[in-house]
Scaffold this motif. Sequence first.
Motif, PDB file in Angstrom:
ATOM      1  N   MET A   1       0.815  -1.211   0.000  1.00 40.23           N
ATOM      2  CA  MET A   1       0.000   0.000   0.000  1.00 40.23           C
ATOM      3  C   MET A   1       0.852   1.266   0.000  1.00 40.23           C
ATOM      4  SD  MET A   1      -3.113  -0.516  -0.482  1.00 40.23           S
ATOM      5  CE  MET A   1      -3.472   1.235  -0.259  1.00 40.23           C
ATOM      6  N   ALA A   2       1.957   1.266   0.745  1.00 42.49           N
ATOM      7  CA  ALA A   2       2.834   2.437   0.741  1.00 42.49           C
ATOM      8  C   ALA A   2       3.414   2.665  -0.657  1.00 42.49           C
ATOM      9  CB  ALA A   2       3.954   2.266   1.767  1.00 42.49           C
ATOM     10  N   GLU A   3       3.762   1.592  -1.335  1.00 48.45           N
ATOM     11  CA  GLU A   3       4.291   1.731  -2.691  1.00 48.45           C
ATOM     12  C   GLU A   3       3.211   2.208  -3.664  1.00 48.45           C
ATOM     13  OE1 GLU A   3       7.353   1.555  -3.736  1.00 48.45           O
ATOM     14  OE2 GLU A   3       8.206   0.956  -1.809  1.00 48.45           O
ATOM     15  N   LEU A   4       2.000   1.661  -3.536  1.00 46.31           N
ATOM     16  CA  LEU A   4       0.921   2.073  -4.435  1.00 46.31           C
ATOM     17  C   LEU A   4       0.585   3.550  -4.278  1.00 46.31           C
ATOM     18  CD1 LEU A   4      -1.612  -0.911  -4.276  1.00 46.31           C
ATOM     19  CD2 LEU A   4      -0.218  -0.229  -6.245  1.00 46.31           C
ATOM     20  N   GLU A   5       0.610   4.039  -3.040  1.00 36.91           N
ATOM     21  CA  GLU A   5       0.251   5.441  -2.794  1.00 36.91           C
ATOM     22  C   GLU A   5       1.453   6.383  -2.823  1.00 36.91           C
ATOM     23  OE1 GLU A   5      -2.355   6.996  -2.897  1.00 36.91           O
ATOM     24  OE2 GLU A   5      -4.056   5.776  -2.282  1.00 36.91           O
ATOM     25  N   GLY A   6       2.670   5.819  -2.900  1.00 34.71           N
ATOM     26  CA  GLY A   6       3.858   6.663  -2.973  1.00 34.71           C
ATOM     27  C   GLY A   6       4.241   7.312  -1.670  1.00 34.71           C
ATOM     28  N   THR A   7       3.876   6.689  -0.539  1.00 35.99           N
ATOM     29  CA  THR A   7       4.213   7.244   0.772  1.00 35.99           C
ATOM     30  C   THR A   7       5.349   6.450   1.407  1.00 35.99           C
ATOM     31  OG1 THR A   7       2.515   5.878   1.844  1.00 35.99           O
ATOM     32  CG2 THR A   7       1.881   8.103   1.158  1.00 35.99           C
ATOM     33  N   GLU A   8       5.890   6.984   2.502  1.00 45.02           N
ATOM     34  CA  GLU A   8       7.001   6.304   3.172  1.00 45.02           C
ATOM     35  C   GLU A   8       6.569   5.000   3.824  1.00 45.02           C
ATOM     36  OE1 GLU A   8       9.711  10.211   4.376  1.00 45.02           O
ATOM     37  OE2 GLU A   8       8.591   9.154   5.935  1.00 45.02           O
TER      38      GLU A   8
ATOM     39  N   GLY B   1       0.581  16.217  -2.941  1.00 42.14           N
ATOM     40  CA  GLY B   1       0.988  16.886  -1.719  1.00 42.14           C
ATOM     41  C   GLY B   1       0.183  16.554  -0.486  1.00 42.14           C
ATOM     42  N   VAL B   2      -0.811  15.686  -0.591  1.00 45.00           N
ATOM     43  CA  VAL B   2      -1.624  15.314   0.572  1.00 45.00           C
ATOM     44  C   VAL B   2      -0.760  14.561   1.578  1.00 45.00           C
ATOM     45  CG1 VAL B   2      -3.532  13.824   1.319  1.00 45.00           C
ATOM     46  CG2 VAL B   2      -3.797  15.304  -0.691  1.00 45.00           C
ATOM     47  N   ASP B   3      -0.932  14.877   2.865  1.00 44.01           N
ATOM     48  CA  ASP B   3      -0.079  14.308   3.913  1.00 44.01           C
ATOM     49  C   ASP B   3      -0.471  12.895   4.318  1.00 44.01           C
ATOM     50  OD1 ASP B   3       1.560  16.775   4.643  1.00 44.01           O
ATOM     51  OD2 ASP B   3      -0.475  17.540   4.867  1.00 44.01           O
ATOM     52  N   VAL B   4      -1.778  12.641   4.425  1.00 46.61           N
ATOM     53  CA  VAL B   4      -2.267  11.349   4.885  1.00 46.61           C
ATOM     54  C   VAL B   4      -3.350  10.876   3.919  1.00 46.61           C
ATOM     55  CG1 VAL B   4      -3.274  10.029   6.788  1.00 46.61           C
ATOM     56  CG2 VAL B   4      -1.862  12.050   7.286  1.00 46.61           C
ATOM     57  N   VAL B   5      -3.196   9.668   3.400  1.00 48.99           N
ATOM     58  CA  VAL B   5      -4.166   9.090   2.472  1.00 48.99           C
ATOM     59  C   VAL B   5      -4.803   7.879   3.143  1.00 48.99           C
ATOM     60  CG1 VAL B   5      -4.557   8.121   0.182  1.00 48.99           C
ATOM     61  CG2 VAL B   5      -2.768   9.853   0.524  1.00 48.99           C
TER      62      VAL B   5
ATOM     63  N   CYS C   1      -1.937   5.667   4.733  1.00 54.06           N
ATOM     64  CA  CYS C   1      -0.660   5.818   4.036  1.00 54.06           C
ATOM     65  C   CYS C   1      -0.108   7.215   4.316  1.00 54.06           C
ATOM     66  CB  CYS C   1      -0.836   5.621   2.534  1.00 54.06           C
ATOM     67  SG  CYS C   1      -1.490   3.988   2.080  1.00 54.06           S
ATOM     68  N   THR C   2       1.129   7.278   4.826  1.00 55.62           N
ATOM     69  CA  THR C   2       1.641   8.578   5.230  1.00 55.62           C
ATOM     70  C   THR C   2       3.149   8.519   5.447  1.00 55.62           C
ATOM     71  OG1 THR C   2       1.295  10.413   6.788  1.00 55.62           O
ATOM     72  CG2 THR C   2       1.215   8.185   7.697  1.00 55.62           C
TER      73      THR C   2
ATOM     74  N   ALA D   1       2.993   8.441  10.815  1.00 54.26           N
ATOM     75  CA  ALA D   1       2.590   7.066  11.098  1.00 54.26           C
ATOM     76  C   ALA D   1       2.905   6.688  12.536  1.00 54.26           C
ATOM     77  CB  ALA D   1       3.288   6.102  10.139  1.00 54.26           C
ATOM     78  N   GLU D   2       4.049   7.125  13.032  1.00 53.32           N
ATOM     79  CA  GLU D   2       4.409   6.819  14.420  1.00 53.32           C
ATOM     80  C   GLU D   2       3.415   7.445  15.390  1.00 53.32           C
ATOM     81  OE1 GLU D   2       6.368   5.306  17.711  1.00 53.32           O
ATOM     82  OE2 GLU D   2       6.476   4.747  15.593  1.00 53.32           O
TER      83      GLU D   2
END
Length: 401
Positions: free
Chosen positions: A80-87, A207-211, A231-232, A237-238
């Motif tokens: 999911m992180a890869e699909l949404e491009g988040t860390e 540019g959205v912070d949290v998906v 995803c963020t 996330a922490e």
Amino acid sequence: MNKHDPHEQLNLDELRDETLVVHGDDWVTNDGTVAPAIYYSATFRAQNSAQFAEMAGTSRHPRYYTRYGNPVHERVKKIMAELEGTETALVTGSGMGAIATTLLTLVSAGDHVIAQTRHYMSTAKIMDEMLPRFGVEVTLVEQADILAFEAAIRPNTKLIMVESPANPTLVITDLAAVVELARPRGIIVVADNTFASPINQRPHDLGVDVVIHSATKYLGGHHDLTAGVICTSEELAERIWQTHISIGSVLSPMDAWLLLRGLRTLPLRIERINANALALAKFLEEQPQIERVYYPGLPSHPQHELAKRQMRGFGAVIALAIKGGYEETQRFVSALKLIPNAVSLGGIDSLVVHTAAMWEGVMTEEQMRTAGIPPNYVRLSVGIEHIEDLKADVLQALQAI
């Protein structure tokens, strides 16, 4: 690269979605299996006291206690992180678990939140009822009006919550424009991307912070699980995870495994769903019993150009208004033979709901007016069936009105 070395990882950034969902988690859990195992254990054994201390002190450890994490969770999170491009990503027991946990983490008493007049009904109730009880002010704005977002910003605005396309009206929010307002002011932007899926839309790229996703929908894809995904960044996330382990919206290992299995076919399903929904929306526009069809992929949608800019496809959901009123709409929904009358969306089979009938039990008349839900509104989620069979079922139901 030596493909037999489990320590050598693929460069996931080079993989297309169809490959990523199949191989993106290959080295997350090196247990030698081709099909992932289900780790149905609430707790995990440490080999010694030093290892136990390490496990207990590691955030989101996948082999300490399943409320904290699980090896199957790790696989889902990686994809999911890869699909949404988040860390990184987090998983929860439901989409609303993901939304509530995120909001309760990121705002406090005295803060101000901007949200849309049109949100999923449970999100709307959080904005209308829950957050104000905890001293958080909420301003609702028309999501199609970026100037309304700007006018609502206050010195204590901490977070902007958006949902695009919105449930159930399919109004589009200009995500990049909202981010442009929020970022210089240090305002966090949270986007519910459930109605699009990461295949059709990537809010983080704008540019959205949290998906957030209700993974019950497209991601699982088979109407057999409930789950949520956040995803963020690692930092957010922490913070959210610390709230998550207190609230306890835990995703079971079995549902995590079903979600992982659903993700494997997500791009293929979305491709078929996008094509079916667009074809059916065009067909519905031609029917005399239909007052109006709302679908972002149609040129008649008032925000079609915006949808084309920020989406790669337009999804499963069509909203339509039946000529007449509540009774005529009820007859149409009841006359469908192939398409079940059931909640949810984004799965392999098409589903339909009379929106007013679904929401009137949990929302006041004023809330429904604010959300733009008239009595003759239908939400149709298109699946992967043959398009001609779907057309035939809709046509015979319309003729039965």
